[in-house]
Scaffold this active site. Sequence first.
Site, mmCIF file in Angstrom:
data_model
loop_
_atom_site.group_PDB
_atom_site.id
_atom_site.type_symbol
_atom_site.label_atom_id
_atom_site.label_comp_id
_atom_site.label_asym_id
_atom_site.label_seq_id
_atom_site.Cartn_x
_atom_site.Cartn_y
_atom_site.Cartn_z
ATOM 1 N N GLN A 1 -15.913 10.354 -46.014
ATOM 2 C CA GLN A 1 -15.346 10.198 -44.668
ATOM 3 C C GLN A 1 -15.121 11.503 -43.905
ATOM 4 O O GLN A 1 -15.461 11.586 -42.728
ATOM 5 C CB GLN A 1 -14.033 9.423 -44.774
ATOM 6 C CG GLN A 1 -13.353 9.142 -43.451
ATOM 7 C CD GLN A 1 -12.116 8.292 -43.635
ATOM 8 O OE1 GLN A 1 -12.211 7.077 -43.836
ATOM 9 N NE2 GLN A 1 -10.953 8.905 -43.598
ATOM 10 N N GLU B 1 -12.173 11.686 -35.107
ATOM 11 C CA GLU B 1 -11.195 12.774 -35.095
ATOM 12 C C GLU B 1 -11.798 14.057 -34.527
ATOM 13 O O GLU B 1 -11.266 15.145 -34.723
ATOM 14 C CB GLU B 1 -10.642 13.001 -36.505
ATOM 15 C CG GLU B 1 -9.906 11.775 -37.014
ATOM 16 C CD GLU B 1 -9.206 11.971 -38.346
ATOM 17 O OE1 GLU B 1 -9.344 13.051 -38.945
ATOM 18 O OE2 GLU B 1 -8.518 11.035 -38.777
ATOM 19 N N ASP C 1 -11.902 14.295 -47.769
ATOM 20 C CA ASP C 1 -11.330 12.947 -47.832
ATOM 21 C C ASP C 1 -12.478 11.991 -48.137
ATOM 22 O O ASP C 1 -13.253 11.619 -47.254
ATOM 23 C CB ASP C 1 -10.637 12.571 -46.516
ATOM 24 C CG ASP C 1 -9.947 11.201 -46.614
ATOM 25 O OD1 ASP C 1 -10.026 10.572 -47.700
ATOM 26 O OD2 ASP C 1 -9.344 10.758 -45.621
ATOM 27 N N GLU D 1 -9.029 14.039 -51.528
ATOM 28 C CA GLU D 1 -8.202 12.897 -51.095
ATOM 29 C C GLU D 1 -8.952 11.588 -51.370
ATOM 30 O O GLU D 1 -10.163 11.501 -51.114
ATOM 31 C CB GLU D 1 -7.937 13.054 -49.589
ATOM 32 C CG GLU D 1 -7.163 11.903 -48.963
ATOM 33 C CD GLU D 1 -6.923 12.148 -47.468
ATOM 34 O OE1 GLU D 1 -7.002 13.309 -47.014
ATOM 35 O OE2 GLU D 1 -6.666 11.164 -46.760
ATOM 36 N N ASP E 1 -3.924 8.954 -50.332
ATOM 37 C CA ASP E 1 -3.696 8.379 -48.995
ATOM 38 C C ASP E 1 -3.635 6.858 -49.152
ATOM 39 O O ASP E 1 -2.548 6.289 -49.304
ATOM 40 C CB ASP E 1 -4.829 8.833 -48.057
ATOM 41 C CG ASP E 1 -4.808 8.158 -46.702
ATOM 42 O OD1 ASP E 1 -3.806 7.505 -46.367
ATOM 43 O OD2 ASP E 1 -5.808 8.268 -45.952
ATOM 44 N N LYS F 1 1.822 9.644 -43.932
ATOM 45 C CA LYS F 1 1.538 9.065 -42.617
ATOM 46 C C LYS F 1 2.681 8.110 -42.319
ATOM 47 O O LYS F 1 2.805 7.072 -42.976
ATOM 48 C CB LYS F 1 0.241 8.258 -42.666
ATOM 49 C CG LYS F 1 -1.047 9.073 -42.806
ATOM 50 C CD LYS F 1 -2.215 8.106 -43.040
ATOM 51 C CE LYS F 1 -3.570 8.748 -42.890
ATOM 52 N NZ LYS F 1 -4.646 7.874 -43.403
ATOM 53 N N ARG G 1 -3.401 9.966 -37.578
ATOM 54 C CA ARG G 1 -4.327 8.859 -37.802
ATOM 55 C C ARG G 1 -5.585 9.121 -36.986
ATOM 56 O O ARG G 1 -5.595 9.939 -36.080
ATOM 57 C CB ARG G 1 -3.708 7.516 -37.361
ATOM 58 C CG ARG G 1 -2.431 7.101 -38.074
ATOM 59 C CD ARG G 1 -2.500 7.120 -39.575
ATOM 60 N NE ARG G 1 -3.520 6.311 -40.197
ATOM 61 C CZ ARG G 1 -3.304 5.232 -40.941
ATOM 62 N NH1 ARG G 1 -2.069 4.817 -41.156
ATOM 63 N NH2 ARG G 1 -4.298 4.591 -41.528
ATOM 64 N N SER G 2 -6.636 8.361 -37.304
ATOM 65 C CA SER G 2 -7.874 8.559 -36.547
ATOM 66 C C SER G 2 -7.728 8.077 -35.102
ATOM 67 O O SER G 2 -8.402 8.575 -34.203
ATOM 68 C CB SER G 2 -9.043 7.880 -37.245
ATOM 69 O OG SER G 2 -8.735 6.545 -37.532
ATOM 70 N N LYS H 1 -2.783 17.620 -41.358
ATOM 71 C CA LYS H 1 -4.168 17.152 -41.176
ATOM 72 C C LYS H 1 -4.205 16.323 -39.897
ATOM 73 O O LYS H 1 -3.641 15.233 -39.843
ATOM 74 C CB LYS H 1 -4.562 16.297 -42.394
ATOM 75 C CG LYS H 1 -6.034 15.958 -42.437
ATOM 76 C CD LYS H 1 -6.371 15.107 -43.650
ATOM 77 C CE LYS H 1 -6.426 13.645 -43.295
ATOM 78 N NZ LYS H 1 -7.265 12.817 -44.156
HETATM 79 P P1 PGA Z 1 -7.300 6.622 -40.705
HETATM 80 O O1 PGA Z 1 -7.943 7.827 -41.492
HETATM 81 O O2 PGA Z 1 -6.268 7.131 -39.787
HETATM 82 O O3 PGA Z 1 -8.505 6.039 -40.023
HETATM 83 O O4 PGA Z 1 -6.735 5.694 -41.749
HETATM 84 C C1 PGA Z 1 -7.321 9.010 -41.807
HETATM 85 C C2 PGA Z 1 -7.462 9.284 -43.274
HETATM 86 O O5 PGA Z 1 -8.115 8.501 -43.993
HETATM 87 O O6 PGA Z 1 -6.867 10.224 -43.764
HETATM 88 ZN ZN ZN Z 2 -7.575 9.521 -45.940
#
Ligand code: PGA
Ligand code: ZN
Length: 418
Positions: free
Chosen positions: A165, A208, A245, A286, A313, A338, A367-368, A389
């Site tokens: 990712q 992102e 990640d 991650e 995560d 998060k 978050r994304s 991050k």
């Molecule tokens: P997400 O991704 O905000 O889309 O869940 C961020 C991450 O996986 O760290």
């Molecule tokens: Zn993640």
Amino acid sequence: MSEIKSVTAVEILDSRGRPTLLATCQLADGSMGQASVPSGASTGAAEALELRDGDPQRHRGLGCLKAVAHINREINHAVAGKTFDVQFELDRALIKLDGTVNKARLGANAILGVSLAFCRAQAAQRQQPLYAHLSQIVNTQPFLPRPMINLFSGGAHAGGQVAVQDVQIVAPAAQSIRRALEVTADVFRAAADLTLDRYGMRLLTADEGGLAPPFESSDAMLLTAAEAIETAGYRPGEDVALTVDVAASQFHADGIYHLDDSELDGAQMVDKIESWTRRFPIISVEDGLDEADWAGWQLLYKRLDTRQLILGDDLLCTNPSRIERAISSEAANSLLLKVNQIGTLTEALEALRLARKARWKIVVSARSGETEDNWLADLATGWAGDFIKVGSITQSERLAKYNRLLYLEQMDGLRLRN
Ligand code: PGA
Ligand code: ZN
């Protein structure tokens, strides 16, 4: 003492153009706080529930008008005119009002909006910057977190052209946020030039803001990141390191990891990750394994160098009971924090405290789907996260956080945590 006069909300849009909400908390003495709520794309199964309208006529069902209405009516009715001395008291009242284990009734987005807006209102009431108020809540000295900046994306954050990712860069030896951002901007530009040369097209950016060229494999993505560090004139591992990640839950089904063209079982996936850490200057992995593959996580923990961050995560979802399990079973050694995965500041703080007690590292994460709100930078600073991050350096919803860190460094004299 903070008497709430009202809590209200409106629906706004996030960086993907999807609805989210902005909450406002007015205190009786005239102090006011506002906060907007982020949203993930590669979400963990154990996350608190983000309430969406499900009305296909609006935003493909992703509207947040129900969550907004919960704040404007039921939550406002429950808290207006009441006095809450500390954050914990308000959060406890919200959790009780919702009454479900995963905040499914009122919505974690509604509850978090109110939790954060109240925190900002209390900071305003005390005439403190948000980070200072947050650091008092934890009773710790504030430090600036070291940025982990997104370089390349695949998986759910891009078109899924490769399985992994996100590949991020960190300047481990930089002595300031300003220097860390200079170094990472150099590497980002080198990476953009390299991939433009190689793939011959204007590059698309991912959710992102990372670059998302059509790499032939996840290995090629890591290799190009390592090359970009050298092309920019830095020493891999010393001046600039990589973090990855994997977000393995996204390409795992029925015990098999579908990594690009390979099909791997858990042990083979661990072999693969170990080989990446030997070939590339990676300091953090991650979600290397699926969120339910606890045996795989334990194997990875045994195989990687203890200085590596084995960062949870989706595995942990900022959830204290999952963190406890990971500590006692030696499945991870770092927490990706998060706040919207769990839904209140108080529960996120409980997660942080558990992780710190086990001497884990903390990576405070956006978050994304983000907004221009910068509360995350104050939270990462006030709670003295080791890393932050936030994504890349090319989109304003990301820069809102980096620019706040730059401001705190230069105006409030805060220092990076070492
Ligand atoms: P997400 O991704 O905000 O889309 O869940 C961020 C991450 O996986 O760290
Ligand atoms: Zn993640």
